[in-house]
Every structure is written in structure tokens, then in C-alpha cells.
Scaffold this motif. Structure first.
Motif, PDB file in Angstrom:
ATOM      1  N   LEU A 123       0.756  -1.173   0.150  1.00 35.47           N
ATOM      2  CA  LEU A 123       0.103   0.220   0.179  1.00 35.47           C
ATOM      3  C   LEU A 123       1.019   1.180  -0.006  1.00 35.47           C
ATOM      4  CD1 LEU A 123      -2.852   0.833   0.081  1.00 35.47           C
ATOM      5  CD2 LEU A 123      -2.685   1.196   2.545  1.00 35.47           C
ATOM      6  N   PRO A 124       1.134   1.973  -1.184  1.00 33.93           N
ATOM      7  CA  PRO A 124       2.124   2.976  -1.333  1.00 33.93           C
ATOM      8  C   PRO A 124       1.899   4.088  -0.299  1.00 33.93           C
ATOM      9  CG  PRO A 124       1.184   2.502  -3.506  1.00 33.93           C
ATOM     10  CD  PRO A 124       0.296   1.745  -2.475  1.00 33.93           C
ATOM     11  N   LEU A 125       3.157   4.539   0.360  1.00 38.39           N
ATOM     12  CA  LEU A 125       3.055   5.373   1.465  1.00 38.39           C
ATOM     13  C   LEU A 125       2.826   6.582   0.946  1.00 38.39           C
ATOM     14  CD1 LEU A 125       5.948   3.748   3.620  1.00 38.39           C
ATOM     15  CD2 LEU A 125       3.454   3.399   3.962  1.00 38.39           C
ATOM     16  N   ASP A 126       3.338   6.880  -0.033  1.00 34.66           N
ATOM     17  CA  ASP A 126       3.001   8.342  -0.793  1.00 34.66           C
ATOM     18  C   ASP A 126       1.638   8.529  -1.051  1.00 34.66           C
ATOM     19  OD1 ASP A 126       2.963  10.253  -3.103  1.00 34.66           O
ATOM     20  OD2 ASP A 126       4.809  10.554  -2.407  1.00 34.66           O
ATOM     21  N   LEU A 127       0.992   9.455  -0.666  1.00 28.34           N
ATOM     22  CA  LEU A 127      -0.434   9.596  -0.754  1.00 28.34           C
ATOM     23  C   LEU A 127      -0.583   9.639  -2.298  1.00 28.34           C
ATOM     24  CD1 LEU A 127      -1.620  11.780   2.357  1.00 28.34           C
ATOM     25  CD2 LEU A 127      -1.975   9.314   1.667  1.00 28.34           C
ATOM     26  N   LEU A 148       5.154  -9.479 -14.951  1.00 30.20           N
ATOM     27  CA  LEU A 148       4.642  -7.998 -15.100  1.00 30.20           C
ATOM     28  C   LEU A 148       4.624  -7.155 -14.082  1.00 30.20           C
ATOM     29  CD1 LEU A 148       1.418  -8.508 -13.989  1.00 30.20           C
ATOM     30  CD2 LEU A 148       1.014  -9.236 -16.272  1.00 30.20           C
ATOM     31  N   LYS A 149       4.455  -5.969 -14.252  1.00 27.52           N
ATOM     32  CA  LYS A 149       4.285  -4.943 -13.182  1.00 27.52           C
ATOM     33  C   LYS A 149       2.967  -4.635 -13.018  1.00 27.52           C
ATOM     34  CE  LYS A 149       8.762  -2.503 -13.258  1.00 27.52           C
ATOM     35  NZ  LYS A 149       9.458  -1.206 -13.163  1.00 27.52           N
ATOM     36  N   VAL A 150       2.426  -4.393 -11.874  1.00 25.22           N
ATOM     37  CA  VAL A 150       1.218  -4.216 -11.304  1.00 25.22           C
ATOM     38  C   VAL A 150       0.935  -3.030 -10.482  1.00 25.22           C
ATOM     39  CG1 VAL A 150       0.711  -6.495 -11.877  1.00 25.22           C
ATOM     40  CG2 VAL A 150       1.040  -5.770  -9.401  1.00 25.22           C
ATOM     41  N   ASN A 151       0.004  -2.524 -10.205  1.00 28.93           N
ATOM     42  CA  ASN A 151      -0.303  -1.666  -9.285  1.00 28.93           C
ATOM     43  C   ASN A 151      -0.737  -2.388  -7.692  1.00 28.93           C
ATOM     44  OD1 ASN A 151      -2.852  -2.502  -9.724  1.00 28.93           O
ATOM     45  ND2 ASN A 151      -3.819  -0.653 -10.487  1.00 28.93           N
ATOM     46  N   SER A 152      -0.637  -1.611  -6.785  1.00 30.71           N
ATOM     47  CA  SER A 152      -0.795  -2.320  -5.383  1.00 30.71           C
ATOM     48  C   SER A 152      -1.305  -1.466  -4.474  1.00 30.71           C
ATOM     49  CB  SER A 152       0.429  -2.688  -4.859  1.00 30.71           C
ATOM     50  OG  SER A 152       0.451  -3.418  -3.968  1.00 30.71           O
ATOM     51  N   HIS A 153      -2.630  -1.924  -3.863  1.00 29.80           N
ATOM     52  CA  HIS A 153      -3.457  -0.950  -3.116  1.00 29.80           C
ATOM     53  C   HIS A 153      -3.932  -1.764  -1.928  1.00 29.80           C
ATOM     54  CE1 HIS A 153      -3.221   2.765  -5.515  1.00 29.80           C
ATOM     55  NE2 HIS A 153      -3.110   2.069  -6.557  1.00 29.80           N
ATOM     56  N   HIS A 154      -3.230  -2.538  -1.361  1.00 30.66           N
ATOM     57  CA  HIS A 154      -3.810  -3.339  -0.437  1.00 30.66           C
ATOM     58  C   HIS A 154      -2.734  -3.565   0.856  1.00 30.66           C
ATOM     59  CE1 HIS A 154      -1.252  -7.324  -1.221  1.00 30.66           C
ATOM     60  NE2 HIS A 154      -0.915  -6.464  -2.504  1.00 30.66           N
ATOM     61  N   GLY A 187      -8.808 -15.003  -9.026  1.00 29.00           N
ATOM     62  CA  GLY A 187      -8.484 -13.729  -8.034  1.00 29.00           C
ATOM     63  C   GLY A 187      -7.239 -13.084  -8.290  1.00 29.00           C
ATOM     64  N   VAL A 188      -7.104 -11.997  -8.549  1.00 29.45           N
ATOM     65  CA  VAL A 188      -5.927 -11.065  -8.569  1.00 29.45           C
ATOM     66  C   VAL A 188      -5.782 -10.220  -7.450  1.00 29.45           C
ATOM     67  CG1 VAL A 188      -5.661 -11.874 -11.012  1.00 29.45           C
ATOM     68  CG2 VAL A 188      -6.813  -9.659 -10.424  1.00 29.45           C
ATOM     69  N   GLN A 189      -4.661  -9.836  -6.978  1.00 35.18           N
ATOM     70  CA  GLN A 189      -4.569  -8.984  -5.996  1.00 35.18           C
ATOM     71  C   GLN A 189      -4.554  -7.552  -6.282  1.00 35.18           C
ATOM     72  OE1 GLN A 189      -4.519  -9.627  -2.177  1.00 35.18           O
ATOM     73  NE2 GLN A 189      -5.048  -7.793  -2.592  1.00 35.18           N
ATOM     74  N   TRP A 190      -3.971  -7.183  -7.624  1.00 37.07           N
ATOM     75  CA  TRP A 190      -4.020  -6.007  -8.176  1.00 37.07           C
ATOM     76  C   TRP A 190      -4.969  -5.604  -8.687  1.00 37.07           C
ATOM     77  CZ3 TRP A 190      -1.397 -10.297 -10.291  1.00 37.07           C
ATOM     78  CH2 TRP A 190      -1.946 -10.610 -11.521  1.00 37.07           C
ATOM     79  N   HIS A 191      -5.183  -4.252  -9.292  1.00 39.00           N
ATOM     80  CA  HIS A 191      -6.230  -3.744 -10.018  1.00 39.00           C
ATOM     81  C   HIS A 191      -6.018  -3.670 -11.439  1.00 39.00           C
ATOM     82  CE1 HIS A 191      -8.957  -2.684  -6.274  1.00 39.00           C
ATOM     83  NE2 HIS A 191      -7.485  -2.607  -5.810  1.00 39.00           N
TER      84      HIS A 191
END
Length: 237
Positions: free
Chosen positions: A126-130, A160-166, A201-205
Motif C-alpha cells: 500500500l504505497p506510503l506516498d499519498l 509483469l508490473k502491477v499496481n498495489s493498493h492493499h 482472483g488477482v490482488q492488483w487492480h
């Protein structure tokens, strides 16, 4: 004192992804009972379980190891019931972030309640940078996809590279699921059904990445295609 009204929201990116995959999006609101369950199961041809609040530890038989403010037990109960009914009916299912975690819990698995608190990972999921946290198209880390899996076939790559918000993740994997992708630090990033019916199910968005990375629309296209096949099979008996 005025009564605080509850609401649940969903981002337009989920709707757009289904639409762009030639599906017709239908938003299913969470109910505090399962009386409407059969009506929705009869209505839909596929199911997307979206991101959102943390899955309450009580749903998988645990006490809180940290204070969790962002939980919604009523939504958990409804979506677990909805998933189980769709799974029994062999409706194609795609779980995203919370959706993947909820699938795992519904099938008997458990979760890490907080990655930073319970695991030793060398970067934050979960990125620390808002600013980065608000930018859903920001890719945060790599995932390694296992070869000869359905996800590998759909995305056409094994890394691959993914986003991450969890900040939560699968701990004990449900027995009906295969692990098919992991992050660089070993966290489970994707699962598939062990049986033939479509369940990923995937963890990214992926719904937020389809504009910049065309392979991610394939997940939604595959979901829609499986829905069409199931519908035709049911019509033809």
C-alpha cells in the motif's frame, strides 16, 4: 443526534472494464439479508467481486491482531453468500483485491490481517506516498506468474508490473484454489480454481491498468467469453 447513513461505492473503472470487454455491467448492492440472492444469481452471467473494505477476521475464525477500522461485516456476509451461490452455479467469477481475499475466505482459507505487521516484505503493498496511492495507474512492483496456468495464457506473460493498493493478503490458501502468481517478496498475487469452471482472483487492480497496458483487458474479455459459453450451454441443455 442525526443517524449516520451507510453507503457503499464502486469506482467507474470496474464498469468501464466490463463494458470494454463487451459485457453489460450490472451493479449489485449489498443487502443485510439473502432474500434477493436467487434473483441476482438468475440475472447475472458472470460475477466480479470488487475491492473495498478489509474482510473482517471473524469471517475466517480469527480475532483481530491489530485494530481494523475499515471493515463491513454486513458486506462480507452478503458477498460470501453471493459468491457461494455463483460458485455452486458455475458462474464465471473474477475477484479483484478484496474480491480475491473474500473468495479465499469463502472457500475456507485465511488472511494476513496486515502485511507490515505480520510479514517481512521489503516494500509496501500500500504505497506510503499519498499521491501514488491515489494514482490507481501507478505500477508498484513485479509479479511472477506461473507457467502453464490459465492466468499465464490470458495475460501472455510470466512476469509483469502491477499496481498495489492493499495491506492484507492470503495466508492459508483454500483447498479449492491453486496459487498462480506471487510478488517479489513471496506474497500471493493470484489464484485460480482447481476445477474447470472459470474462477480467477488477482490482488492488483487490472481495471485501472487497461488504458496503459492492453493485456489487462484480457481478464475481463475472458470472463465475458466464459459467461457466453455457459449461457449457450444452459440454453441448449
Amino acid at each position: 443526534m442525526p443517524v449516520k447513513k451507510k453507503y457503499t461505492k464502486i469506482r467507474c473503472s470496474y464498469i468501464n472494464a466490463v463494458y470494454r470487454a463487451n459485457g453489460t455491467p450490472i451493479i449489485i448492492p449489498p443487502f443485510d439479508s439473502t432474500k434477493k440472492l436467487k434473483e441476482y444469481i438468475d440475472l447475472i452471467d458472470a460475477l466480479v467481486l470488487s475491492g473495498g473494505e478489509d474482510v473482517a477476521p471473524s469471517s475466517y475464525g480469527e480475532d483481530n491482531v491489530i485494530e481494523l477500522e475499515n471493515i463491513n461485516p454486513d458486506r462480507d456476509k452478503w458477498e460470501i453468500s453471493l459468491f457461494k451461490a455463483a460458485y455452486k452455479a458455475k458462474i464465471p467469477i473474477l475477484g479483484i483485491c478484496r474480491g480475491m481475499q473474500l473468495i479465499n475466505v469463502a472457500l475456507g482459507g485465511s488472511l494476513y490481517q496486515d502485511i507490515d505487521h505480520q510479514l517481512n516484505c521489503n516494500f509496501s503493498h500500500l504505497p506510503l506516498d499519498l499521491e501514488k496511492r491515489e494514482n490507481r495507474e501507478y505500477v508498484n512492483h513485479k509479479v511472477n506468474i506461473m507457467e502453464n496456468t490459465l492466468l499465464n495464457k490470458i495475460l501472455g506473460t510470466n512476469q509483469l508490473k502491477v499496481n498495489s493498493h492493499h495491506h492484507q493478503a492470503i495466508k492459508k490458501t483454500a483447498k479449492n484454489l491453486n496459487i498462480v502468481a506471487k510478488s517479489e517478496c513471496g506474497i500471493i498475487e493470484a489464484v485460480e480454481n482447481k476445477s474447470k469452471s472459470f474462477l480467477i482472483g488477482v490482488q492488483w487492480h487490472p481495471e485501472d491498468l487497461i488504458n496503459n497496458y492492453s493485456c489487462f483487458i484480457n481478464l475481463f474479455s475472458e470472463l465475458v467469453e466464459n459467461a457466453k459459453v455457459r449461457k449457450e450451454e444452459n440454453i441448449n441443455g
